[in-house]
Design an enzyme around this catalytic site. Structure first.
Site, PDB file in Angstrom:
ATOM      1  N   HIS A  69      -4.577  -1.169   1.205  1.00  0.00           N
ATOM      2  CA  HIS A  69      -3.808  -2.402   1.054  1.00  0.00           C
ATOM      3  C   HIS A  69      -3.112  -2.461  -0.303  1.00  0.00           C
ATOM      4  CE1 HIS A  69      -3.745  -6.669  -0.398  1.00  0.00           C
ATOM      5  NE2 HIS A  69      -2.987  -6.769   0.682  1.00  0.00           N
ATOM      6  N   GLU A  72      -0.092  -0.457  -0.173  1.00  0.00           N
ATOM      7  CA  GLU A  72       0.957  -1.165   0.567  1.00  0.00           C
ATOM      8  C   GLU A  72       1.773  -2.047  -0.399  1.00  0.00           C
ATOM      9  OE1 GLU A  72       1.407  -5.204   2.085  1.00  0.00           O
ATOM     10  OE2 GLU A  72      -0.262  -4.450   3.318  1.00  0.00           O
ATOM     11  N   HIS A  73       1.079  -2.758  -1.305  1.00  0.00           N
ATOM     12  CA  HIS A  73       1.793  -3.554  -2.316  1.00  0.00           C
ATOM     13  C   HIS A  73       2.653  -2.662  -3.215  1.00  0.00           C
ATOM     14  CE1 HIS A  73      -0.175  -7.734  -2.496  1.00  0.00           C
ATOM     15  NE2 HIS A  73      -0.577  -7.182  -1.364  1.00  0.00           N
ATOM     16  N   GLU A 149      -4.778 -12.452  -4.346  1.00  0.00           N
ATOM     17  CA  GLU A 149      -4.689 -12.506  -2.883  1.00  0.00           C
ATOM     18  C   GLU A 149      -6.091 -12.620  -2.284  1.00  0.00           C
ATOM     19  OE1 GLU A 149      -2.517  -9.296  -1.050  1.00  0.00           O
ATOM     20  OE2 GLU A 149      -2.883 -10.064   0.974  1.00  0.00           O
TER      21      GLU A 149
END
Lengths: 446, 438
Positions: A69, A72-73, A149
């Site tokens: 993840h 992905e950022h 997040e």
């Protein structure tokens, strides 16, 4: 009134899938191994480009949870030819929108834009598949973002913390027990090197699927795909996707999560369940129908009838099952009791309702209505080509084939009451189960 | 056979065509009900949206939550069918009905297959005109609403928005949750629900959008069947609200959680204000445009202070706010708030750059046609346009209005509307370094 409650448990939901049979689907494979799917819908001059990587959180190295993840950022940070943030800004400046998402089994990047701008987004997406450039500063700042997040999604939400604990108990050895966003203490240590290692291994044309959906001609898409993606080097020693597997689960796990922020206590039980397997989707189809029958619509489902209407012990009941998964998934039951019913009583009522159902069997009229809705959903799905693109992407990165996706509606229609009961008796094995109580500080529903 | 009267007005195509042949038709039913229709026979189903102006703002004094509870009971039995029979009938038709209520609007959305159209509309008609509001259903749904209210009381986002709305609008309906309170919901009776229905769901405030496999004649007949039996006239619309948010500063609501949630606002402008488009473009640059916005760049990309920050215009019928929200861990929220105030002050004083304006216009005009995807979405857009009293050719002219905004307009509107000294923050959590805690 049920939609609010369903939304509250959205993380568990996968709506009944549907794929229109008459859709215009064209497929290719580039020489470097990249699969290309084109879904045509010429009703509006819009196109969706998605690139799906067969790499998700469950493919992470041990101790590096959250790296899929995090990467992905970081993919939005730039390449030799794109400045940090430029891809999104360019898409926006052309009226489009873009984003990405990570799950246990896949990571996907997508843009939606006027169809005459497909080449623009394809050039940029292809560029960042192999040419990402990251600085230490990018990594430092973005790590703060993913920690915020996690704060927003998980730390600030007792239901999400509870789900994380239950999931960790459900999978004793398989990586599905680790949250996609990562454990906080491991996220804090994720480095530039960790990111690049994951990137270089998995972000390659032979590990990716391109899906282009909308107002496009397949031959044109193929020509562009060859020009931009066809020139990329594959990863030669791409590892097989073999995760550690579960040992036999011999004992039910039970846990209680207490948090003063909990307003509505509930009981949820998940059972380890088979996923959709390529060429053998019948059991998963039976479980999909079982979830609808037991806990789809509260006003017509078995649990709703028994617990919300007859005994009035529950405010909300539901059953969840999502069969699109590379490895074993879960089948879940939930009961939110009315204020004067304890969680122990609620759990007993839930068990009793399921036991009665197994005795009574499936109501054929209810099954017919569900099958009618599934047939209709094929028609409604024709209005949502991006949704169909997502179904293909999730399925093809979870061990299924195009043939499996296309056969699925017929498999669902073919399932009988007997198969559903058989699947239910098999899946409701308490040794495979995690039963969780979510409670507030006072410890019990009032 | 009923003769259908209808008129057809073809809307002009927008610069970037939406659908190959999109054309909005203005349909009037034999009984005089208007609707906008986009015919599209490529898929055998129709989506329809019915908007009733007024919504939860029409709750009678002391009956807060009545409209919301009533709307929750519309799908709980009608005519001869009890709650479960009604739900089974919807399933058998593979139709879908949704009932929603907002501060200014009550919305009914439906989708149905062409092969089941008559039955689906008949069933929906009974829900709208002869809902049963059975005692058992009332108690069951009341329990659900109570559970939602209790949940909201422990949700930092909800606490923040309720606190801000109360401060901004006081005793006006905008100042409280449309769910009502546990006390108000407990006291509601079946008669209150009937009264709420008769106040809100009436012929004099209907706006309809329909898209899909249906002709104007068929739609005209459908409108009369579906809506013709509703009462003619509803309760008077609420009065304008008086803006009362404290100017500047922060209101802190102590809540034990690791990440503080902040919602901030000052007064906005109405949807029909001449400066609305300029403010809309300005807001996009400031905080409305996701990763392209200045606030996202400053608060997230440069400093990593949050996962997301956004601003938005909230031009309600009876009062307008310009709002935003951000969430940061308790030890960093004060810094995030400082950055927001600085950005706000900078743009109020200096406006934006030519390039920011150009980029915003390119995005907004390019993105507009992409909104029109899917029958239900288009039906909703058309109902909303009518509710806002926009002309039928609005879609064709909307991008021109965006393109007409100049840098001078932006500068003027920034100076007029953006008031950094007025911006008030409601912070829910355990923020460090912020003033007195409530």
């Amino acid at each position: 009134m049920t939609s609010y409650f369903r939304n509250a448990f959205l993380a568990l939901i996968l709506t009944l899938p549907a794929v229109a049979q008459a859709e215009k689907l064209t497929t290719y494979q580039l020489d470097n191994g990249m699969d290309v799917l084109v879904l045509e819908d010429h009703r509006a001059p819009v196109v969706v480009q998605m690139v799906w990587y067969k790499a998700g959180a469950a493919d992470e190295p041990r101790g590096k949870s959250g790296i899929a993840h995090f990467l992905e950022h970081l993919l939005f940070k730039g390449t030799d030819t794109l400045a940090p943030g430029e891809l999104s800004k360019t898409v926006a400046a052309n009226g489009g929108s873009d984003n990405a998402f990570t799950s246990q089994d896949y990571t996907a990047y997508h843009q939606r834009i006027a169809s005459d701008r497909l080449e623009l987004v394809m050039r940029m997406e292809a560029d960042r598949m192999r040419n990402l450039r990251l600085s230490e500063a990018d990594v430092e700042t973005e790590r703060e973002v993913i920690l915020e997040e996690r704060n927003q999604r998980t730390e600030n939400n007792p239901g999400a913390l509870f789900a994380e604990q239950r999931n960790a108990a459900q999978y004793m050895n398989h990586p599905y027990g680790i949250p996609v966003i990562g454990w906080k203490h491991e996220m804090e240590e994720l480095s530039l090197e960790d990111s690049l290692e994951f990137y270089q291994r998995y972000y390659a044309p032979n590990n990716a699927i391109l899906i282009v959906a909308g107002d496009v001609i397949p031959e044109d898409v193929l020509a562009l795909a060859e020009k931009y993606y066809g020139v990329l080097e594959p990863t030669v020693d791409l590892p097989e996707r073999e995760r550690t597997i579960e040992p036999p689960q011999l004992s039910e796990r039970r846990l209680t999560f207490t948090d003063p922020r909990v307003a509505q206590p509930y009981v949820i039980r998940s059972y380890l369940a088979p996923e959709r397997d390529s060429g053998a989707q019948e059991e998963a189809a039976a479980l999909t129908l079982l979830a609808e029958i037991l806990g789809g619509n509260g006003a017509t489902s078995v649990l709703g009838n028994k617990l919300q209407f007859d005994t009035q012990q529950a405010i909300y009941t539901a059953a969840f099952y999502s069969g699109v998964s590379l490895d074993d998934t879960t089948f879940s039951l939930i009961i939110v009791p009315v204020p004067d019913i304890s969680l122990e009583e609620a759990e007993q009522a839930l068990d009793q309702a399921v036991a009665e159902f197994l005795e009574e069997g499936v109501d054929e009229e209810q099954l017919d209505r569900i099958k009618m809705q599934l047939r209709a959903s094929l028609i409604y799905a024709e209005d949502d080509v991006a949704g169909r693109a997502r179904q293909y992407g999730a399925s093809l990165t979870s061990g299924l084939t195009i043939e499996d996706v296309q056969a699925w509606p017929d498999v669902l229609q073919s399932i009988t009451s007997e198969q559903i009961i058989e699947a239910a008796k098999k899946v409701f094995n308490r040794n495979n189960a995690v039963t969780g109580y979510l409670m507030n500080a006072e410890g019990e529903a009032k | 056979m009923i003769r259908v009267f209808f008129s057809t007005v073809l809307a002009m195509l927008v610069a970037l065509p939406l659908r190959a042949e999109i054309a909005i038709q203005d349909v009037t039913s034999p009984k005089g009900i208007h609707a906008w229709l986009v015919e599209d026979h490529s898929i055998p189903f129709t989506a329809i949206e019915v908007w009733f102006k007024g919504g939860a703002g029409l709750d009678a004094p002391g009956k807060r939550g009545a409209t919301n509870l009533m709307v929750g009971l519309l799908e709980e039995g009608a005519g001869d069918l009890d709650s479960q029979e009604f739900a089974a009938a919807v399933e058998a038709l593979a139709a879908s009905y949704k009932f929603d209520v907002f501060d200014d609007t009550l919305i009914v959305s439906a989708q149905f297959l062409t092969e089941n159209r008559d039955d689906a509309i008949d069933l929906l008609r009974s829900a709208l005109t002869e809902p049963r509001f059975d005692e058992a259903s009332l108690e069951r749904v009341r329990g659900q609403v109570r559970s939602i209210i209790s949940g909201n009381e422990k949700d930092p986002n909800d606490i923040a928005s309720r606190t801000l709305n109360k401060l901004a609008w006081g005793d006006h309906p905008y100042g409280s949750s449309l769910n009502g309170t546990l006390e108000s919901v407990n006291s509601l009776t079946r008669d209150d629900l009937i009264e709420a229905k008769n106040a809100t769901m009436t012929r004099d405030r209907i706006h309809v959008g329909a898209v899909g496999d249906i002709t104007p004649e068929e739609l005209g007949a459908l409108l009369d069947t579906l809506l013709g039996d509703l009462p003619e006239e509803g309760a008077p619309l609420p009065a304008d609200a008086t803006y009362a948010l404290p100017r500047g500063g922060e209101t802190v609501v102590e809540f034990e959680t690791p990440q503080s949630v902040a919602i901030f606002a000052h007064e906005g402008i109405a949807r029909d204000d001449d400066d609305f488009f300029a403010l809309y473009v300005l807001n996009h640059v400031l905080g409305g445009g996701g990763f392209a916005s200045v606030l996202m760049e400053e608060v997230r990309e440069k400093r990593g202070l949050t996962y997301g920050i956004s601003t938005y215009l909230v031009p309600k019928e009876h009062g307008a706010l310009m709002m935003g929200q951000v969430a940061s861990s308790n030890d960093r929220i004060a810094e995030a708030i400082t950055v927001v105030r600085d950005v706000w002050a900078d743009i109020a004083a200096n406006g934006i750059t030519e390039k920011q304006l150009t980029d915003a216009k390119t995005f907004l005009t390019g993105a507009y046609p992409l909104r029109f995807d899917g029958n239900a979405t288009i039906a909703g857009i058309m109902a909303a346009m009518q509710s806002q009293e926009l002309p039928i050719d609005y879609i064709a002219t909307r991008n021109d209005k965006v393109n007409a905004v100049t840098l001078e307009d932006i500068k003027r509107v920034a100076a007029r509307v953006l008031k950094p000294e007025d911006l008030h923050f409601v912070v829910v959590g355990q923020p460090e370094g912020l003033g007195d805690q409530q």
